[in-house]
Design a protein around this motif. Structure first.
Motif, PDB file in Angstrom:
ATOM      1  N   HIS A 225       0.837  -1.206   0.000  1.00  0.00           N
ATOM      2  CA  HIS A 225       0.000   0.000   0.000  1.00  0.00           C
ATOM      3  C   HIS A 225       0.871   1.255   0.000  1.00  0.00           C
ATOM      4  O   HIS A 225       0.595   2.212  -0.729  1.00  0.00           O
ATOM      5  CB  HIS A 225      -0.915  -0.029   1.223  1.00  0.00           C
ATOM      6  CG  HIS A 225      -1.745   1.205   1.402  1.00  0.00           C
ATOM      7  ND1 HIS A 225      -2.449   1.786   0.372  1.00  0.00           N
ATOM      8  CD2 HIS A 225      -1.982   1.982   2.508  1.00  0.00           C
ATOM      9  CE1 HIS A 225      -3.096   2.848   0.824  1.00  0.00           C
ATOM     10  NE2 HIS A 225      -2.815   2.993   2.103  1.00  0.00           N
ATOM     11  N   ALA A 226       1.909   1.252   0.810  1.00  0.00           N
ATOM     12  CA  ALA A 226       2.796   2.424   0.919  1.00  0.00           C
ATOM     13  C   ALA A 226       3.488   2.743  -0.400  1.00  0.00           C
ATOM     14  O   ALA A 226       3.766   3.903  -0.706  1.00  0.00           O
ATOM     15  CB  ALA A 226       3.837   2.185   2.013  1.00  0.00           C
ATOM     16  N   LYS A 227       3.754   1.715  -1.194  1.00  0.00           N
ATOM     17  CA  LYS A 227       4.450   1.922  -2.463  1.00  0.00           C
ATOM     18  C   LYS A 227       3.505   2.328  -3.597  1.00  0.00           C
ATOM     19  O   LYS A 227       3.938   2.964  -4.559  1.00  0.00           O
ATOM     20  CB  LYS A 227       5.189   0.639  -2.868  1.00  0.00           C
ATOM     21  CG  LYS A 227       6.375   0.298  -1.983  1.00  0.00           C
ATOM     22  CD  LYS A 227       7.037  -0.984  -2.474  1.00  0.00           C
ATOM     23  CE  LYS A 227       8.238  -1.351  -1.609  1.00  0.00           C
ATOM     24  NZ  LYS A 227       8.879  -2.615  -2.072  1.00  0.00           N
ATOM     25  N   ALA A 228       2.235   1.950  -3.461  1.00  0.00           N
ATOM     26  CA  ALA A 228       1.361   2.067  -4.638  1.00  0.00           C
ATOM     27  C   ALA A 228       0.257   3.115  -4.551  1.00  0.00           C
ATOM     28  O   ALA A 228      -0.026   3.788  -5.535  1.00  0.00           O
ATOM     29  CB  ALA A 228       0.737   0.709  -4.938  1.00  0.00           C
ATOM     30  N   SER A 229      -0.395   3.262  -3.401  1.00  0.00           N
ATOM     31  CA  SER A 229      -1.655   4.019  -3.427  1.00  0.00           C
ATOM     32  C   SER A 229      -1.932   4.809  -2.152  1.00  0.00           C
ATOM     33  O   SER A 229      -3.001   4.688  -1.568  1.00  0.00           O
ATOM     34  CB  SER A 229      -2.823   3.066  -3.685  1.00  0.00           C
ATOM     35  OG  SER A 229      -2.844   2.031  -2.694  1.00  0.00           O
ATOM     36  N   LEU A 230      -0.973   5.632  -1.716  1.00  0.00           N
ATOM     37  CA  LEU A 230      -1.226   6.475  -0.550  1.00  0.00           C
ATOM     38  C   LEU A 230      -2.222   7.575  -0.893  1.00  0.00           C
ATOM     39  O   LEU A 230      -2.328   7.985  -2.054  1.00  0.00           O
ATOM     40  CB  LEU A 230       0.086   7.093  -0.058  1.00  0.00           C
ATOM     41  CG  LEU A 230       1.084   6.125   0.564  1.00  0.00           C
ATOM     42  CD1 LEU A 230       2.347   6.861   0.987  1.00  0.00           C
ATOM     43  CD2 LEU A 230       0.475   5.406   1.756  1.00  0.00           C
ATOM     44  N   PRO A 231      -2.971   8.072   0.088  1.00  0.00           N
ATOM     45  CA  PRO A 231      -3.977   9.103  -0.182  1.00  0.00           C
ATOM     46  C   PRO A 231      -3.352  10.350  -0.812  1.00  0.00           C
ATOM     47  O   PRO A 231      -2.409  10.923  -0.269  1.00  0.00           O
ATOM     48  CB  PRO A 231      -4.534   9.421   1.213  1.00  0.00           C
ATOM     49  CG  PRO A 231      -4.266   8.198   2.016  1.00  0.00           C
ATOM     50  CD  PRO A 231      -2.971   7.654   1.512  1.00  0.00           C
ATOM     51  N   ALA A 232      -3.898  10.753  -1.933  1.00  0.00           N
ATOM     52  CA  ALA A 232      -3.439  11.980  -2.593  1.00  0.00           C
ATOM     53  C   ALA A 232      -4.268  13.140  -2.066  1.00  0.00           C
ATOM     54  O   ALA A 232      -5.080  13.733  -2.764  1.00  0.00           O
ATOM     55  CB  ALA A 232      -3.587  11.843  -4.101  1.00  0.00           C
ATOM     56  N   ASP A 233      -4.062  13.442  -0.797  1.00  0.00           N
ATOM     57  CA  ASP A 233      -4.871  14.437  -0.091  1.00  0.00           C
ATOM     58  C   ASP A 233      -3.950  15.246   0.811  1.00  0.00           C
ATOM     59  O   ASP A 233      -3.291  14.682   1.689  1.00  0.00           O
ATOM     60  CB  ASP A 233      -5.941  13.716   0.735  1.00  0.00           C
ATOM     61  CG  ASP A 233      -6.996  14.646   1.291  1.00  0.00           C
ATOM     62  OD1 ASP A 233      -6.620  15.745   1.746  1.00  0.00           O
ATOM     63  OD2 ASP A 233      -8.185  14.280   1.287  1.00  0.00           O
ATOM     64  N   ASP A 234      -3.902  16.560   0.621  1.00  0.00           N
ATOM     65  CA  ASP A 234      -2.946  17.368   1.373  1.00  0.00           C
ATOM     66  C   ASP A 234      -3.320  17.528   2.834  1.00  0.00           C
ATOM     67  O   ASP A 234      -2.560  18.109   3.614  1.00  0.00           O
ATOM     68  CB  ASP A 234      -2.753  18.743   0.717  1.00  0.00           C
ATOM     69  CG  ASP A 234      -4.018  19.588   0.709  1.00  0.00           C
ATOM     70  OD1 ASP A 234      -5.047  19.140   1.263  1.00  0.00           O
ATOM     71  OD2 ASP A 234      -3.982  20.704   0.144  1.00  0.00           O
ATOM     72  N   ARG A 235      -4.484  17.004   3.230  1.00  0.00           N
ATOM     73  CA  ARG A 235      -4.848  17.032   4.652  1.00  0.00           C
ATOM     74  C   ARG A 235      -4.271  15.857   5.416  1.00  0.00           C
ATOM     75  O   ARG A 235      -4.402  15.775   6.632  1.00  0.00           O
ATOM     76  CB  ARG A 235      -6.379  17.041   4.789  1.00  0.00           C
ATOM     77  CG  ARG A 235      -7.045  18.306   4.298  1.00  0.00           C
ATOM     78  CD  ARG A 235      -8.534  18.118   4.137  1.00  0.00           C
ATOM     79  NE  ARG A 235      -8.848  17.126   3.115  1.00  0.00           N
ATOM     80  CZ  ARG A 235     -10.074  16.723   2.831  1.00  0.00           C
ATOM     81  NH1 ARG A 235     -11.098  17.209   3.517  1.00  0.00           N
ATOM     82  NH2 ARG A 235     -10.294  15.836   1.885  1.00  0.00           N
ATOM     83  N   VAL A 236      -3.645  14.937   4.700  1.00  0.00           N
ATOM     84  CA  VAL A 236      -3.112  13.722   5.327  1.00  0.00           C
ATOM     85  C   VAL A 236      -1.591  13.738   5.270  1.00  0.00           C
ATOM     86  O   VAL A 236      -0.999  13.840   4.191  1.00  0.00           O
ATOM     87  CB  VAL A 236      -3.646  12.460   4.619  1.00  0.00           C
ATOM     88  CG1 VAL A 236      -3.048  11.202   5.241  1.00  0.00           C
ATOM     89  CG2 VAL A 236      -5.174  12.423   4.685  1.00  0.00           C
ATOM     90  N   ASP A 237      -0.953  13.640   6.440  1.00  0.00           N
ATOM     91  CA  ASP A 237       0.498  13.500   6.533  1.00  0.00           C
ATOM     92  C   ASP A 237       0.817  12.019   6.327  1.00  0.00           C
ATOM     93  O   ASP A 237       0.456  11.175   7.149  1.00  0.00           O
ATOM     94  CB  ASP A 237       0.961  13.977   7.918  1.00  0.00           C
ATOM     95  CG  ASP A 237       2.463  13.909   8.087  1.00  0.00           C
ATOM     96  OD1 ASP A 237       3.073  12.934   7.624  1.00  0.00           O
ATOM     97  OD2 ASP A 237       3.037  14.825   8.695  1.00  0.00           O
ATOM     98  N   HIS A 238       1.497  11.708   5.239  1.00  0.00           N
ATOM     99  CA  HIS A 238       1.740  10.300   4.912  1.00  0.00           C
ATOM    100  C   HIS A 238       2.572   9.579   5.964  1.00  0.00           C
ATOM    101  O   HIS A 238       2.338   8.399   6.241  1.00  0.00           O
ATOM    102  CB  HIS A 238       2.423  10.196   3.547  1.00  0.00           C
ATOM    103  CG  HIS A 238       1.495  10.492   2.411  1.00  0.00           C
ATOM    104  ND1 HIS A 238       1.912  10.625   1.109  1.00  0.00           N
ATOM    105  CD2 HIS A 238       0.138  10.670   2.380  1.00  0.00           C
ATOM    106  CE1 HIS A 238       0.876  10.869   0.333  1.00  0.00           C
ATOM    107  NE2 HIS A 238      -0.210  10.909   1.081  1.00  0.00           N
ATOM    108  N   ASP A 239       3.539  10.258   6.558  1.00  0.00           N
ATOM    109  CA  ASP A 239       4.354   9.618   7.592  1.00  0.00           C
ATOM    110  C   ASP A 239       3.499   9.248   8.799  1.00  0.00           C
ATOM    111  O   ASP A 239       3.596   8.143   9.339  1.00  0.00           O
ATOM    112  CB  ASP A 239       5.501  10.540   8.012  1.00  0.00           C
ATOM    113  CG  ASP A 239       6.551  10.702   6.924  1.00  0.00           C
ATOM    114  OD1 ASP A 239       6.647   9.805   6.062  1.00  0.00           O
ATOM    115  OD2 ASP A 239       7.262  11.723   6.929  1.00  0.00           O
ATOM    116  N   GLU A 240       2.665  10.185   9.230  1.00  0.00           N
ATOM    117  CA  GLU A 240       1.774   9.915  10.361  1.00  0.00           C
ATOM    118  C   GLU A 240       0.791   8.797  10.010  1.00  0.00           C
ATOM    119  O   GLU A 240       0.549   7.886  10.820  1.00  0.00           O
ATOM    120  CB  GLU A 240       1.008  11.184  10.726  1.00  0.00           C
ATOM    121  CG  GLU A 240      -0.003  10.977  11.858  1.00  0.00           C
ATOM    122  CD  GLU A 240      -0.895  12.177  12.063  1.00  0.00           C
ATOM    123  OE1 GLU A 240      -1.250  12.451  13.216  1.00  0.00           O
ATOM    124  OE2 GLU A 240      -1.249  12.830  11.061  1.00  0.00           O
TER     125      GLU A 240
END
Length: 325
Positions: A225-240
């Protein structure tokens, strides 16, 4: 009327429309615009057919789909009532119910968005090229869902779970017949600026546990999931987001790790600072709602303060990008 049908926008003062007073004008005009919207939606869908295969008993299907999330987040004595609430809240848009659903909407902007969701689901042209390509919309405690849901191919996308997760922070315990607890008026207390992180994490975790059973398998699924389809949303911090899911896949009850993770709000978090700056003075409403200002008339005929109306969340097609309305 053409302006509303073409864009979803309209004069919220209804200047020039007939009526005895503002409330009368508002009610009459709102009804005329919704009637026109229904007629145009039916005209555009003539000859189109919904190709998705929808379960016969949607209520039972929704209960089964959402039960892992409810069982993991709430105590056993609350499972039944919360599951029933969620199952009733899920509304799939079909040829049989679209007319009634559009006519029942309080907000004209919601009706316009729902119409476009339905039009897209059957392959009919949208009301506007500017219409957001969405497959789900949550307002207060109702989730409107396109039947495109049943054609989803992204293994980590489940926008029904995403939208249902938003109900937990929109719905008060007393509303569903549960006793309020100290410092817990809503089903879940989720910081305003972390609500999308919470919903995305619930969505992804629901898919991970359905794809993999053991801890190692779930960690491997999370890595994919981390490699392919993380949320493309600027309200979400991907690291968190990945940290929360990482804790969840290692835990016996990973669901509990999700609300606990989003409650750890850092005041220096740039995502939080940006969110709070954007919504200062608007604790429960997203500023895009001012597009038509259709909430401003609410106190005139409900007696409720505008700030008591809950936010709306929409889901973009494909489960990858979502935008609030």
């Amino acid at each position: 009327m053409k302006r509303y049908l073409d864009s979803g926008d309209y004069d919220s003062n209804f200047t020039g429309w007939p009526g005895d007073n503002f409330v009368d004008v508002t009610q009459r005009t709102t009804q005329r615009l919704k009637t026109a919207l229904v007629e145009e939606t039916l005209r555009r869908t003539y000859g189109f057919r919904d190709q998705a295969r929808v379960p016969g008993d949607l209520h039972a299907w929704a209960r089964d789909k959402l039960s892992p999330m409810v069982n993991g987040l709430f105590p056993a004595d609350e499972h039944c009532i919360i599951l029933d609430t969620l199952a009733r809240s899920v509304v799939f848009l079909t040829p049989e119910n679209i007319t009634a659903i559009l006519a029942q909407q309080t907000w004209l902007s919601t009706a316009w968005d729902v119409a476009n969701i339905y039009l897209a689901s059957v392959g009919a042209p949208a009301l506007s090229q500017e219409a957001i390509d969405i497959v789900g919309l949550s307002e207060e405690t109702t989730c409107f869902v396109s039947t495109v849901y049943f054609e989803e191919t992204d293994p980590f996308a489940d926008f029904l779970v995403h939208e249902a997760a938003h109900i937990f922070h929109n719905c008060k315990r007393a509303t569903v017949g549960l006793n309020e607890k100290r410092h817990k008026e809503f089903l879940l207390n989720i910081d305003y600026c972390k609500r999308e992180t919470f919903a995305y994490a619930c969505e992804a975790y629901s898919r991970i546990i359905s794809l993999a059973e053991g801890t190692r398998q779930r960690q491997a699924a999370l890595a994919r999931h981390a490699k392919a389809s993380l949320p493309a949303d600027d309200r979400v911090d991907h690291d968190e987001y990945l940290d929360i899911l990482g804790e969840a896949v290692r835990a016996r009850n990973g669901w509990q790790k999700i609300p606990n993770g989003v409650r750890r709000v850092r005041n220096d978090d740039p995502h939080v600072l940006r969110c709070r700056k954007r919504h200062v003075g608007l604790p429960t409403l997203r500023p895009v709602l001012a597009r038509t200002n259709d909430r401003s008339a609410l106190p005139f005929f409900t007696g409720l303060p505008t700030s008591s109306v809950d936010e709306r969340i929409t889901s973009r097609r494909g489960g990858a990008t979502r935008k609030s309305d």
